[in-house]
Write a protein that holds these residues in place. Structure first.
Motif, short mmCIF file in Angstrom:
data_model
loop_
_atom_site.label_atom_id
_atom_site.label_comp_id
_atom_site.label_asym_id
_atom_site.label_seq_id
_atom_site.Cartn_x
_atom_site.Cartn_y
_atom_site.Cartn_z
N LEU A 116 0.83 -1.20 0.00
CA LEU A 116 0.00 0.00 0.00
C LEU A 116 0.87 1.25 0.00
CD1 LEU A 116 -2.69 1.42 0.06
CD2 LEU A 116 -2.77 1.11 2.54
N GLY A 117 1.90 1.28 0.83
CA GLY A 117 2.79 2.43 0.88
C GLY A 117 3.49 2.68 -0.45
N SER A 118 3.96 1.60 -1.06
CA SER A 118 4.63 1.71 -2.35
C SER A 118 3.68 2.20 -3.43
CB SER A 118 5.22 0.35 -2.74
OG SER A 118 5.86 0.41 -3.99
N ILE A 119 2.44 1.70 -3.42
CA ILE A 119 1.44 2.13 -4.40
C ILE A 119 1.14 3.62 -4.24
CG2 ILE A 119 -1.01 1.93 -5.00
CD1 ILE A 119 -0.69 -1.13 -4.44
N ILE A 120 0.99 4.08 -3.00
CA ILE A 120 0.70 5.50 -2.76
C ILE A 120 1.87 6.37 -3.23
CG2 ILE A 120 0.38 7.22 -0.93
CD1 ILE A 120 -1.27 5.11 0.58
N ARG A 121 3.09 5.88 -3.00
CA ARG A 121 4.27 6.64 -3.45
C ARG A 121 4.27 6.80 -4.97
NH1 ARG A 121 10.55 5.37 -1.67
NH2 ARG A 121 11.53 7.08 -2.86
N ALA A 146 2.96 4.77 5.90
CA ALA A 146 3.53 6.13 5.81
C ALA A 146 5.01 6.08 5.51
CB ALA A 146 3.26 6.89 7.11
N LYS A 147 5.73 5.20 6.21
CA LYS A 147 7.18 5.07 6.01
C LYS A 147 7.48 4.63 4.58
CE LYS A 147 11.58 4.30 7.23
NZ LYS A 147 12.52 5.38 7.58
N THR A 148 6.77 3.62 4.09
CA THR A 148 7.02 3.09 2.76
C THR A 148 6.65 4.09 1.67
OG1 THR A 148 6.46 0.89 3.64
CG2 THR A 148 6.67 1.07 1.28
N SER A 149 5.67 4.95 1.97
CA SER A 149 5.24 5.93 0.97
C SER A 149 6.21 7.09 0.84
CB SER A 149 3.85 6.49 1.32
OG SER A 149 3.94 7.47 2.34
N ALA A 150 7.20 7.17 1.74
CA ALA A 150 8.21 8.24 1.71
C ALA A 150 7.59 9.64 1.70
CB ALA A 150 9.13 8.06 0.50
N GLY A 151 6.52 9.81 2.46
CA GLY A 151 5.88 11.11 2.59
C GLY A 151 4.72 11.33 1.64
N LEU A 231 2.25 -10.72 -10.93
CA LEU A 231 3.21 -9.73 -10.46
C LEU A 231 2.82 -9.26 -9.07
CD1 LEU A 231 3.53 -7.45 -13.64
CD2 LEU A 231 5.26 -9.03 -12.76
N ASN A 232 3.79 -8.76 -8.33
CA ASN A 232 3.50 -8.12 -7.06
C ASN A 232 2.48 -7.00 -7.30
OD1 ASN A 232 4.26 -5.55 -5.34
ND2 ASN A 232 4.75 -7.31 -4.08
N ALA A 233 1.56 -6.83 -6.36
CA ALA A 233 0.47 -5.84 -6.55
C ALA A 233 1.00 -4.44 -6.80
CB ALA A 233 -0.44 -5.85 -5.33
N SER A 234 2.05 -4.04 -6.08
CA SER A 234 2.58 -2.68 -6.25
C SER A 234 3.27 -2.52 -7.60
CB SER A 234 3.53 -2.32 -5.11
OG SER A 234 4.69 -3.12 -5.14
N VAL A 235 3.89 -3.60 -8.10
CA VAL A 235 4.54 -3.54 -9.42
C VAL A 235 3.49 -3.44 -10.52
CG1 VAL A 235 5.97 -4.80 -11.08
CG2 VAL A 235 6.59 -4.80 -8.65
N ALA A 236 2.45 -4.27 -10.43
CA ALA A 236 1.37 -4.21 -11.41
C ALA A 236 0.70 -2.84 -11.41
CB ALA A 236 0.34 -5.30 -11.11
N ALA A 237 0.47 -2.31 -10.22
CA ALA A 237 -0.14 -0.98 -10.10
C ALA A 237 0.74 0.08 -10.74
CB ALA A 237 -0.40 -0.65 -8.63
#
Length: 251
Positions: A116-121, A146-151, A231-237
């Motif tokens: 989720l964080g990666s997708i938001i980023r 929040a941490k994974t989204s880098a702000g 694929l990983n969900a964040s990669v596909a997204a």
């Protein structure tokens, strides 16, 4: 991460600075004992905290390790109120404010906070107007997200809805074309995402739920030639978001 007082924590210098610059309601700032206050990032944190008239507590590293669940906090932790979610109306308002056609991401029961964080980023980078997640059987906005989204969590509005199907019907009623993702469908490289669009990203293991599949306007697929057919969900997204970006912002 929550404690008994329903506080959550943001960890790491970059996410902390983003939170302090944003509108998130912050309770307290924790700095590690002995941290160099002349470092640029620490100076910025102290300056922003004082501007907001926040309490700054200097505590031992062990305290920060406990608050951060032994994650890499970089000597700084914010205690915050739980994240406030946007409404679907506010997602439309965000698109209108940017003078762009709405571009929404609908996440069908994403369970991994890192995903989720990666997708938001990536959503922030790709110009997504807002993200929609369900209230049940899915991860919400946590300190790990929040941490994974880098702000980016401070810049991308996230709506949390009770029923994804009802929300999809509402989007359609408001002129949004809704796309799904599956093994069979239109090659995503042919996707023209101009105009008001939303794309659904399915659960990491199960994909999009059958009910949602039946109600999309068109299904997209990412071609794969290897042995693994997922694929990983964040990669596909990310692939889909940047295909949308390319079609909405041609060279």
């Amino acid at each position: 991460m929550k404690n008994n007082n329903q506080s959550e924590f943001i960890i790491g210098r970059h996410p902390v600075i983003s939170a302090l610059r944003g509108k998130q309601e912050i309770n307290k700032v924790f700095l590690q004992t002995g941290i160099r206050k002349d470092e640029k990032s620490v100076e910025e944190i102290i300056k922003l905290a004082k501007k907001k008239r926040l309490v700054i507590s200097t505590v031992p590293k062990q305290k920060l390790d406990l608050l951060s669940d032994n994650q890499n906090h970089q000597g700084v932790v914010l205690s915050i109120s739980p994240y406030k979610y946007a409404t679907v109306d506010e997602l439309f308002e965000n698109a209108e404010a940017k003078q762009e056609a709405p571009f929404f991401l609908i996440l069908d029961n994403i369970e991994d906070p890192h995903n989720l964080g990666s997708i938001i980023r990536t959503a922030d980078a790709a110009g997504v107007s807002g993200v929609i997640i369900p209230k049940h059987r899915a991860v919400g906005l946590t300190s790990t997200v929040a941490k994974t989204s880098a702000g980016a969590i401070e810049r991308i509005p996230v709506a949390r809805v009770t029923n994804l199907m009802n929300t999809i019907n509402e989007l359609k009623d408001r002129g949004v074309w809704v796309f799904g993702t599956d093994m069979k469908g239109t090659d995503y490289r042919r996707w023209d995402a101009k105009g008001p669009v939303a794309v659904i990203i399915g659960n990491e293991g199960k994909g999009i739920s059958p009910l949602l599949k039946k109600n999309v306007d068109e299904m997209l697929t990412i071609p794969m030639v290897g042995n693994l057919q997922s694929l990983n969900a964040s990669v596909a997204a990310s692939l889909l978001m940047y295909q949308a970006f390319n079609s909405r912002n041609p060279l």
